[in-house]
Design a protein around this motif. Structure first.
Motif, mmCIF file in Angstrom:
data_model
loop_
_atom_site.group_PDB
_atom_site.id
_atom_site.type_symbol
_atom_site.label_atom_id
_atom_site.label_comp_id
_atom_site.label_asym_id
_atom_site.label_seq_id
_atom_site.Cartn_x
_atom_site.Cartn_y
_atom_site.Cartn_z
ATOM 1 N N ASP A 125 -20.941 -17.880 11.577
ATOM 2 C CA ASP A 125 -19.791 -18.673 11.348
ATOM 3 C C ASP A 125 -21.127 -20.015 11.750
ATOM 4 O O ASP A 125 -21.846 -19.669 12.678
ATOM 5 N N ALA A 126 -19.740 -21.431 12.456
ATOM 6 C CA ALA A 126 -20.402 -22.478 13.067
ATOM 7 C C ALA A 126 -20.648 -21.853 14.157
ATOM 8 O O ALA A 126 -20.629 -21.206 15.498
ATOM 9 N N ALA A 127 -21.962 -23.095 14.764
ATOM 10 C CA ALA A 127 -22.231 -23.298 16.083
ATOM 11 C C ALA A 127 -20.842 -23.120 17.344
ATOM 12 O O ALA A 127 -20.051 -23.936 16.997
ATOM 13 N N SER A 128 -21.058 -21.903 18.145
ATOM 14 C CA SER A 128 -20.179 -22.115 19.258
ATOM 15 C C SER A 128 -20.500 -23.887 20.158
ATOM 16 O O SER A 128 -19.452 -24.204 20.684
ATOM 17 N N LYS A 129 -21.311 -24.133 20.366
ATOM 18 C CA LYS A 129 -21.767 -25.754 20.782
ATOM 19 C C LYS A 129 -22.645 -26.327 19.789
ATOM 20 O O LYS A 129 -23.824 -25.360 19.838
ATOM 21 N N PRO A 130 -23.130 -27.413 20.327
ATOM 22 C CA PRO A 130 -24.295 -28.130 19.220
ATOM 23 C C PRO A 130 -25.535 -27.902 19.941
ATOM 24 O O PRO A 130 -25.850 -27.480 21.204
ATOM 25 N N ASN A 131 -26.240 -27.510 18.423
ATOM 26 C CA ASN A 131 -27.405 -27.042 19.286
ATOM 27 C C ASN A 131 -28.546 -27.510 17.638
ATOM 28 O O ASN A 131 -27.915 -27.760 16.952
ATOM 29 N N ASN A 132 -29.959 -27.979 18.233
ATOM 30 C CA ASN A 132 -30.640 -27.910 16.837
ATOM 31 C C ASN A 132 -31.276 -26.202 16.412
ATOM 32 O O ASN A 132 -31.590 -25.880 18.069
ATOM 33 N N PRO A 133 -31.898 -25.987 15.361
ATOM 34 C CA PRO A 133 -32.382 -24.606 15.454
ATOM 35 C C PRO A 133 -34.001 -24.917 15.811
ATOM 36 O O PRO A 133 -33.986 -26.092 16.027
ATOM 37 N N PRO A 134 -34.304 -23.409 15.913
ATOM 38 C CA PRO A 134 -35.302 -23.480 16.590
ATOM 39 C C PRO A 134 -37.147 -24.034 15.196
ATOM 40 O O PRO A 134 -36.354 -23.199 14.797
ATOM 41 N N ARG A 135 -37.727 -23.937 15.534
ATOM 42 C CA ARG A 135 -38.558 -23.690 14.541
ATOM 43 C C ARG A 135 -39.182 -23.146 13.789
ATOM 44 O O ARG A 135 -39.480 -22.333 14.152
ATOM 45 N N THR A 136 -39.223 -23.363 12.831
ATOM 46 C CA THR A 136 -40.112 -21.566 12.023
ATOM 47 C C THR A 136 -40.927 -22.024 12.295
ATOM 48 O O THR A 136 -41.857 -22.321 12.141
ATOM 49 N N GLY A 137 -41.564 -20.619 10.539
ATOM 50 C CA GLY A 137 -42.817 -20.526 10.455
ATOM 51 C C GLY A 137 -43.559 -19.776 11.468
ATOM 52 O O GLY A 137 -43.376 -18.916 12.433
ATOM 53 N N LYS A 138 -44.921 -20.031 11.823
ATOM 54 C CA LYS A 138 -45.625 -19.475 12.647
ATOM 55 C C LYS A 138 -44.853 -19.856 14.606
ATOM 56 O O LYS A 138 -45.007 -20.612 14.144
ATOM 57 N N VAL A 139 -45.328 -19.012 14.991
ATOM 58 C CA VAL A 139 -44.913 -19.750 16.184
ATOM 59 C C VAL A 139 -46.248 -18.963 17.145
ATOM 60 O O VAL A 139 -46.513 -17.989 16.678
#
Length: 296
Positions: A108-122
């Motif tokens: 499903d598409a985002a219900s509110k605009p946003n950018n996904p968080p950074r991926t990989g190691k956190v």
């Protein structure tokens, strides 16, 4: 005076009329029987349909959350767990904790605009991150458990910093004996919304092997727990729930923080007002809106 032949003809005609009347009565009787049976069948079908509609209507959000895995969140909320439940397992850091956080697109598409968080190691340090959740019913202080569920905290912090949670409703309150939570994080307010991406479970799910039957046995999520809602493994998004009373659920909901005493007082006030329209599950009667969530 009629002859014998005339009397026999008259008697024959009378018998024929009687036989015709009898046949007509029998035909009508069969016809009524068929009609009656058909009406009875229709009534039975109507009763069954009415029952199904009633069950689905009464189930409301619960039925949908159990059956629409691509849109509805927190399906196991729908099944009352047994009276006995174990404690959450002790945390033991799994191999590679926080080493490869991934947030693939959801169906499903985002219900509110946003950018996904950074991926990989956190980072998993600091182990705890303070946050505050401001609502129209009072403030709720949060302590995010970055040391146990870093991918989840990474997503939650990213959405909070982008204002994704700002002015969104807490759409669901449960007040049953075994489940007492307030669910928030859906901009649609319908229990179907999310950020347009999803990610895997962390603690306590990662303390079990994938085929461990204990994953389906209830554990106690204690009062003051902050956890992710989902629609099955790997479907975490933006919806989360706050536990105001010890609750029993399978260990398939990522715990990623705790609620402070001020927050619990706010939750108690909301829970005490009950569910809008009565019942154990539905929108809170005391309408609750998240004004914003920010990291301290």
């Amino acid at each position: 005076m009629p002859t014998n032949e005339q009397r026999r003809a008259t008697a024959k005609r009378k018998l024929e009329r009687q036989l015709e009347h009898r046949a007509e009565r029998e035909r009508k009787r069969r016809q009524y029987t068929i009609i009656g049976s058909a009406v009875g069948a229709v009534l039975v079908i109507a009763a069954v349909v009415a029952t199904i509609v009633l069950v689905n209507r009464d189930s409301g959000d619960q039925t949908a959350s159990a059956s629409t895995s691509t849109t509805q969140t927190s399906s196991p909320f729908d099944v009352p767990p047994p009276a006995e439940a174990a404690a959450l397992p002790e945390f033991s850091a799994p191999e590679g904790l926080g080493g490869n956080c991934q947030y693939p697109k959801s169906a499903d598409a985002a219900s509110k605009p946003n950018n996904p968080p950074r991926t990989g190691k956190v980072p998993t340090d600091p182990a705890e991150v303070s946050a505050s959740m401001e609502t129209n019913q009072g403030n709720i202080g949060l302590l995010l458990d970055n040391g146990k569920s870093p991918c989840t905290v990474n997503s939650f912090a990213s959405l909070a910093q982008q204002g994704f949670f700002n002015d969104t409703p807490c759409h669901r309150l449960t007040t049953s004996e075994s489940l007492g939570v307030l669910q928030c994080g859906d901009p649609t307010g319908e229990g179907t919304g999310g950020p347009g991406y999803e990610f895997a479970n962390e603690y306590p799910t990662d303390q079990f092997q994938p085929d461990d039957p204990k994953l389906n046995a209830p554990v106690v999520y204690p009062r003051g727990t902050l956890a992710m809602a989902n629609a099955g493994p790997g479907t975490n998004g933006s919806q989360f729930f706050l536990v105001y009373r010890d609750s029993q659920l399978p260990p398939q909901y990522t715990v990623f923080g705790k609620i402070d005493d001020t927050g619990l007082a706010t939750l108690d006030k909301i829970a005490e007002a009950g569910v809008d329209g009565g019942g154990p599950d539905g929108p809170p009667a005391l309408a609750t809106t998240v004004k914003k969530i920010q990291l301290d």
